[in-house]
Motif scaffolding. Structure first.
Motif, PDB file in Angstrom:
ATOM      1  N   CYS A   1       0.850  -1.194   0.000  1.00  0.00           N
ATOM      2  CA  CYS A   1       0.000   0.000   0.000  1.00  0.00           C
ATOM      3  C   CYS A   1       0.885   1.244   0.000  1.00  0.00           C
ATOM      4  O   CYS A   1       1.320   1.692   1.061  1.00  0.00           O
ATOM      5  CB  CYS A   1      -0.886   0.044   1.245  1.00  0.00           C
ATOM      6  SG  CYS A   1      -2.003  -1.319   1.442  1.00  0.00           S
TER       7      CYS A   1
ATOM      8  N   LYS B   1      -4.051   2.616   3.481  1.00  0.00           N
ATOM      9  CA  LYS B   1      -5.325   2.729   2.764  1.00  0.00           C
ATOM     10  C   LYS B   1      -5.132   2.307   1.316  1.00  0.00           C
ATOM     11  O   LYS B   1      -4.052   2.454   0.752  1.00  0.00           O
ATOM     12  CB  LYS B   1      -5.849   4.164   2.785  1.00  0.00           C
ATOM     13  CG  LYS B   1      -6.234   4.665   4.149  1.00  0.00           C
ATOM     14  CD  LYS B   1      -6.757   6.079   4.077  1.00  0.00           C
ATOM     15  CE  LYS B   1      -7.153   6.573   5.449  1.00  0.00           C
ATOM     16  NZ  LYS B   1      -7.663   7.943   5.401  1.00  0.00           N
TER      17      LYS B   1
ATOM     18  N   ALA C   1      -9.846   3.638   1.244  1.00  0.00           N
ATOM     19  CA  ALA C   1     -10.424   2.679   2.199  1.00  0.00           C
ATOM     20  C   ALA C   1      -9.320   2.127   3.101  1.00  0.00           C
ATOM     21  O   ALA C   1      -8.281   1.678   2.613  1.00  0.00           O
ATOM     22  CB  ALA C   1     -11.107   1.527   1.456  1.00  0.00           C
ATOM     23  N   VAL C   2      -9.537   2.172   4.412  1.00  0.00           N
ATOM     24  CA  VAL C   2      -8.550   1.661   5.359  1.00  0.00           C
ATOM     25  C   VAL C   2      -8.406   0.147   5.195  1.00  0.00           C
ATOM     26  O   VAL C   2      -9.388  -0.570   5.083  1.00  0.00           O
ATOM     27  CB  VAL C   2      -8.953   2.005   6.815  1.00  0.00           C
ATOM     28  CG1 VAL C   2      -8.007   1.357   7.813  1.00  0.00           C
ATOM     29  CG2 VAL C   2      -8.976   3.508   7.015  1.00  0.00           C
TER      30      VAL C   2
END
Length: 84
Positions: A43, A53, A57-58
């Motif tokens: 990520c 994220k 979106a986490v």
């Protein structure tokens, strides 16, 4: 997924968030947590102090389930590759 097959590395995984398929990532994480194999998700992020994220979106991680890699590691400029 099988532990015998080795770890799984997901990169360019933002598509999971973009198309509302983060449940697939949650399922992979649950399988990995049960001991069925390792899953690594790459990520890219600008602030390593924030949770990882994908496309906003986490990513579902616990406190001991993620690590920020320094820029020197990313460009392979760590001491083991320094000229002698």
């Amino acid at each position: 997924m099988s532990a015998d097959a080795g770890p799984v590395l997901l990169h360019d995984a933002a598509v999971l968030a973009r198309y509302r398929a983060m449940d697939r990532l949650y399922e992979l994480a649950d399988v990995a947590r049960s001991g069925s194999g390792d899953v690594w998700v790459l990520c890219p992020m600008e602030d390593p102090a924030l949770l990882p994220k994908l496309d906003g979106a986490v990513v579902p991680v616990g406190d001991n389930e993620w690590i920020a890699l320094p820029g020197a590691w990313v460009v392979n400029a760590h001491p083991s590759t320094a000229p002698a």
